[in-house]
Design a protein around this motif. Structure first.
Motif, PDB file in Angstrom:
ATOM      1  N   UNK A   1      41.204 -14.506 -43.556  1.00  0.00           N
ATOM      2  CA  UNK A   1      42.366 -13.615 -43.580  1.00  0.00           C
ATOM      3  C   UNK A   1      41.961 -12.156 -43.450  1.00  0.00           C
ATOM      4  N   UNK A   2      40.894 -11.756 -44.135  1.00  0.00           N
ATOM      5  CA  UNK A   2      40.389 -10.382 -44.036  1.00  0.00           C
ATOM      6  C   UNK A   2      39.938 -10.096 -42.606  1.00  0.00           C
ATOM      7  N   UNK A   3      39.192 -11.021 -42.022  1.00  0.00           N
ATOM      8  CA  UNK A   3      38.706 -10.835 -40.649  1.00  0.00           C
ATOM      9  C   UNK A   3      39.869 -10.724 -39.664  1.00  0.00           C
ATOM     10  N   UNK A   4      40.866 -11.572 -39.818  1.00  0.00           N
ATOM     11  CA  UNK A   4      42.032 -11.516 -38.943  1.00  0.00           C
ATOM     12  C   UNK A   4      42.762 -10.189 -39.105  1.00  0.00           C
ATOM     13  N   UNK A   5      42.904  -9.732 -40.349  1.00  0.00           N
ATOM     14  CA  UNK A   5      43.535  -8.444 -40.601  1.00  0.00           C
ATOM     15  C   UNK A   5      42.783  -7.303 -39.953  1.00  0.00           C
TER      16      UNK A   5
ATOM     17  N   UNK B   1      53.364   2.802 -49.756  1.00  0.00           N
ATOM     18  CA  UNK B   1      52.827   4.141 -49.490  1.00  0.00           C
ATOM     19  C   UNK B   1      52.372   4.251 -48.032  1.00  0.00           C
ATOM     20  N   UNK B   2      51.605   3.271 -47.569  1.00  0.00           N
ATOM     21  CA  UNK B   2      51.087   3.303 -46.198  1.00  0.00           C
ATOM     22  C   UNK B   2      52.220   3.272 -45.178  1.00  0.00           C
TER      23      UNK B   2
ATOM     24  N   UNK C   1      50.257  -3.076 -37.981  1.00  0.00           N
ATOM     25  CA  UNK C   1      49.224  -2.514 -38.846  1.00  0.00           C
ATOM     26  C   UNK C   1      49.520  -2.773 -40.318  1.00  0.00           C
ATOM     27  N   UNK C   2      50.773  -2.715 -40.703  1.00  0.00           N
ATOM     28  CA  UNK C   2      51.118  -2.956 -42.105  1.00  0.00           C
ATOM     29  C   UNK C   2      50.810  -4.404 -42.490  1.00  0.00           C
ATOM     30  N   UNK C   3      51.086  -5.326 -41.600  1.00  0.00           N
ATOM     31  CA  UNK C   3      50.735  -6.725 -41.845  1.00  0.00           C
ATOM     32  C   UNK C   3      49.219  -6.898 -41.929  1.00  0.00           C
ATOM     33  N   UNK C   4      48.491  -6.181 -41.080  1.00  0.00           N
ATOM     34  CA  UNK C   4      47.031  -6.249 -41.111  1.00  0.00           C
ATOM     35  C   UNK C   4      46.490  -5.733 -42.440  1.00  0.00           C
ATOM     36  N   UNK C   5      47.055  -4.637 -42.936  1.00  0.00           N
ATOM     37  CA  UNK C   5      46.636  -4.105 -44.230  1.00  0.00           C
ATOM     38  C   UNK C   5      46.924  -5.118 -45.328  1.00  0.00           C
ATOM     39  N   UNK C   6      48.053  -5.798 -45.243  1.00  0.00           N
ATOM     40  CA  UNK C   6      48.381  -6.842 -46.215  1.00  0.00           C
ATOM     41  C   UNK C   6      47.332  -7.961 -46.184  1.00  0.00           C
TER      42      UNK C   6
END
Length: 93
Positions: A65-69, A14-15, A25-30
Motif C-alpha cells: 500500500x505504501x509503495x502504491x501510494x 490539512x493537506x 494525491x490525497x488518496x496517495x497520501x492516505x
C-alpha cells in the motif's frame, strides 16, 4: 491505532486545504499514511500469522500500500481527468 487514524484524518484535511495537490494525491497520501501505520502495528503484534522473510504477510500488504501510494504521488496517474479538462496528461501544450 485509533489515535493514528485520527491523526491521519487531520493530516489529510490539512493537506487537502493547504497544499496544491494533483488529482489522486490525497488518496496517495492516505495509502502512505495508513500503510506505514499498519506496518508498524503488524510488527508489534504477537498473535500467529504467516510470514515471508521474517515479515508478517499483513506487513507485506501494508508495504505494498505504501509503495502504491508513492507511485501514485510521484507519477500523478490521473491522466483521464486531465484529458477531460482539455489538458495534455504529459504536460505538453
Amino acid at each position: 491505532e485509533a489515535l493514528w487514524g485520527v491523526l491521519g484524518v487531520i493530516l489529510l484535511l490539512w493537506a487537502g486545504r493547504r497544499l496544491p495537490l494533483r488529482d489522486g494525491a490525497l488518496f496517495a497520501i492516505y495509502l502512505i499514511w495508513y500503510g506505514g501505520g499498519r506496518f508498524v502495528w503488524e510488527m508489534i503484534r504477537l498473535d500467529p500469522s504467516g510470514s515471508l522473510f521474517g515479515v508478517r504477510t499483513n506487513g507485506w500488504a501494508a508495504l505494498l500500500g505504501v509503495a502504491l501510494g508513492l507511485v501514485v504521488l510521484v507519477t500523478g496517474v490521473s491522466s483521464r481527468s486531465s484529458r477531460a479538462r482539455g489538458e495534455d496528461p504529459r504536460g505538453r501544450c
